[in-house]
Design a protein around this motif. Structure first.
Motif, short mmCIF file in Angstrom:
data_model
loop_
_atom_site.label_atom_id
_atom_site.label_comp_id
_atom_site.label_asym_id
_atom_site.label_seq_id
_atom_site.Cartn_x
_atom_site.Cartn_y
_atom_site.Cartn_z
N GLY A 131 0.82 -1.20 0.00
CA GLY A 131 0.00 0.00 0.00
C GLY A 131 0.85 1.24 0.00
O GLY A 131 2.07 1.20 -0.23
N GLU A 132 0.21 2.37 0.30
CA GLU A 132 0.89 3.66 0.25
C GLU A 132 2.00 3.77 1.28
O GLU A 132 2.97 4.50 1.07
CB GLU A 132 -0.14 4.78 0.46
N GLN A 133 1.88 3.07 2.39
CA GLN A 133 2.88 3.19 3.45
C GLN A 133 4.04 2.22 3.30
O GLN A 133 5.01 2.29 4.06
CB GLN A 133 2.21 2.99 4.82
N GLY A 134 3.96 1.32 2.34
CA GLY A 134 5.04 0.37 2.13
C GLY A 134 4.51 -1.01 1.84
O GLY A 134 3.31 -1.21 1.63
N SER A 135 5.41 -1.97 1.83
CA SER A 135 5.05 -3.35 1.47
C SER A 135 5.80 -4.33 2.36
O SER A 135 6.90 -4.05 2.85
CB SER A 135 5.40 -3.62 0.01
N ILE A 136 5.17 -5.49 2.55
CA ILE A 136 5.78 -6.57 3.32
C ILE A 136 5.62 -7.86 2.54
O ILE A 136 4.56 -8.13 1.98
CB ILE A 136 5.14 -6.72 4.71
N GLY A 137 6.68 -8.64 2.48
CA GLY A 137 6.63 -9.89 1.75
C GLY A 137 7.26 -11.04 2.51
O GLY A 137 8.05 -10.84 3.44
N LEU A 138 6.87 -12.26 2.12
CA LEU A 138 7.47 -13.47 2.66
C LEU A 138 8.11 -14.24 1.51
O LEU A 138 7.47 -14.48 0.49
CB LEU A 138 6.40 -14.35 3.34
N ILE A 139 9.36 -14.63 1.69
CA ILE A 139 10.06 -15.43 0.69
C ILE A 139 9.56 -16.87 0.79
O ILE A 139 9.62 -17.49 1.85
CB ILE A 139 11.58 -15.37 0.90
N LEU A 140 9.06 -17.40 -0.32
CA LEU A 140 8.43 -18.72 -0.30
C LEU A 140 9.41 -19.87 -0.47
O LEU A 140 9.10 -21.00 -0.08
CB LEU A 140 7.37 -18.80 -1.41
N ASN A 141 10.57 -19.60 -1.06
CA ASN A 141 11.45 -20.70 -1.48
C ASN A 141 12.81 -20.70 -0.81
O ASN A 141 13.83 -20.97 -1.45
CB ASN A 141 11.61 -20.68 -3.00
N ARG A 142 12.84 -20.41 0.50
CA ARG A 142 14.08 -20.47 1.25
C ARG A 142 13.89 -21.31 2.52
O ARG A 142 13.84 -20.80 3.63
CB ARG A 142 14.57 -19.07 1.62
N PRO A 143 13.77 -22.65 2.39
CA PRO A 143 13.65 -23.48 3.59
C PRO A 143 14.94 -23.48 4.39
O PRO A 143 16.05 -23.45 3.83
CB PRO A 143 13.36 -24.87 3.02
N THR A 144 14.82 -23.47 5.70
CA THR A 144 15.99 -23.57 6.56
C THR A 144 16.25 -25.04 6.87
O THR A 144 15.52 -25.93 6.43
CB THR A 144 15.79 -22.80 7.87
N GLY A 145 17.26 -25.29 7.68
CA GLY A 145 17.55 -26.66 8.08
C GLY A 145 16.82 -27.07 9.35
O GLY A 145 17.03 -28.17 9.86
N MET A 146 15.94 -26.20 9.86
CA MET A 146 15.25 -26.47 11.12
C MET A 146 13.79 -26.82 10.91
O MET A 146 13.16 -26.36 9.95
CB MET A 146 15.33 -25.25 12.04
N VAL A 147 13.26 -27.60 11.83
CA VAL A 147 11.82 -27.84 11.91
C VAL A 147 11.29 -27.13 13.14
O VAL A 147 12.05 -26.64 13.98
CB VAL A 147 11.50 -29.35 11.96
N MET A 148 9.98 -27.08 13.29
CA MET A 148 9.36 -26.30 14.36
C MET A 148 9.49 -26.95 15.73
O MET A 148 9.44 -26.28 16.76
CB MET A 148 7.88 -26.08 14.05
N GLY A 149 9.63 -28.27 15.79
CA GLY A 149 9.66 -28.96 17.07
C GLY A 149 10.91 -28.68 17.89
O GLY A 149 11.97 -28.38 17.35
#
Length: 294
Positions: A131-149
């Motif tokens: 929007g007018e105040q800026g933008s935010i994005g998430l990179i979809l294709n950069r998996p890390t070596g960690m899992v959530m557990g």
């Protein structure tokens, strides 16, 4: 590490807000219109809820080569195994004139040169806010070596502001690098209309982690339907549009299946897959990059 359920509308230090006092998001109204799929009088009018699907169909009618020819068959076969429901929805992507919320930013071959940031090479990014105040994005294709557990190969600590069962429910879910700002904040993307989840575009939601963990623990939804991202990419006002105009990024619309599918063990990298779906000059650029070994 904190859990963020939705981005604010302003890009000013967005992660300094008190998540416990975050205002409730207004429900978004989905516009619906009746359309005819062609000018043939014998065709039956349809109800089209998602205007992006409608636009994609219009674009497809002007493209000589169908998307099914351009798609990566190996990736589709893998998706059919990993998530048959998403695979059944099909995959599509097409260029748009300018960046838009819920759309993609696809790095051009010159993105590092034009932005001065080599970390953007072959990035595919979802714009969760624009929007007018800026933008935010998430990179979809950069998996890390960690899992959530919390285990070997997983996070060494508890996620703050998250339900206690979150890391148990999603213990095997891969954590992606969503961007280079506030990497201590985790964002959740999925395709389910859950309590306190915010709809980015039709069929793509952020947040609702309490309900998500409950649904997975109760066996009503598979954990693989949810994607977790650490950090985000934050752009100043007008920055995305300027960079896209310079040729650093290609703005595109896409099916929700491209956003929601896991980017793990892909036979063809997501960047190349999307460029092939776009076709034309984008497909040619992807082939040049592959031939050059970049």
């Amino acid at each position: 590490m904190l859990l963020s359920t939705a981005f604010p509308t302003s890009t000013r230090c967005p992660w300094s807000v008190d998540l416990g006092s975050r205002p409730t998001a207004r429900p978004q109204r989905t516009r619906r219109c009746v359309i005819a799929s062609s000018v043939d009088d014998d065709d039956v009018p349809q109800i089209m809820g998602d205007w992006r699907d409608f636009r994609a169909r219009l674009v497809a009618t002007t493209t000589s080569e169908p998307a099914s020819v351009r798609r990566c068959e190996e990736n589709m076969k893998l998706l059919e195994i990993q998530n048959p429901k998403l695979a059944a929805e099909g995959l599509w992507s097409h260029p748009v004139a300018r960046p838009e919320k819920g759309g993609l930013l696809i790095a051009s071959a010159k993105v590092a040169e034009l932005t001065g940031n080599s970390k953007y090479e072959q990035v595919v990014m979802l714009l969760t806010d624009h929007g007018e105040q800026g933008s935010i994005g998430l990179i979809l294709n950069r998996p890390t070596g960690m899992v959530m557990g919390r285990k070997p190969g997983g996070m060494p600590f508890q996620v703050a502001n998250a339900p206690p069962v979150l890391q148990q429910a999603f213990s095997e879910n891969r954590l992606y690098c969503g961007g280079f700002t506030a990497q201590n904040v985790i964002h959740l993307i999925h395709g389910h209309r859950l309590p306190k989840a915010v709809e980015v575009v039709p069929g793509v939601f952020m947040g609702g982690e309490v309900a998500a963990a409950e649904e997975v623990c109760e066996g009503r939804l598979p954990a693989e339907d949810f994607r977790f991202f650490a950090g985000a990419v934050v752009f100043d006002a007008g920055e995305v549009d300027r960079q896209a105009k310079s040729g650093a990024w290609y703005p595109a619309a896409c099916s929700r299946s491209l956003v929601l599918k896991q980017c793990l063990q892909l036979p063809t990298p997501l960047w190349r897959e999307v460029m092939l779906l776009l076709g034309g000059q984008y497909q040619e650029e992807a082939e040049r990059v592959e031939d050059s070994g970049e």
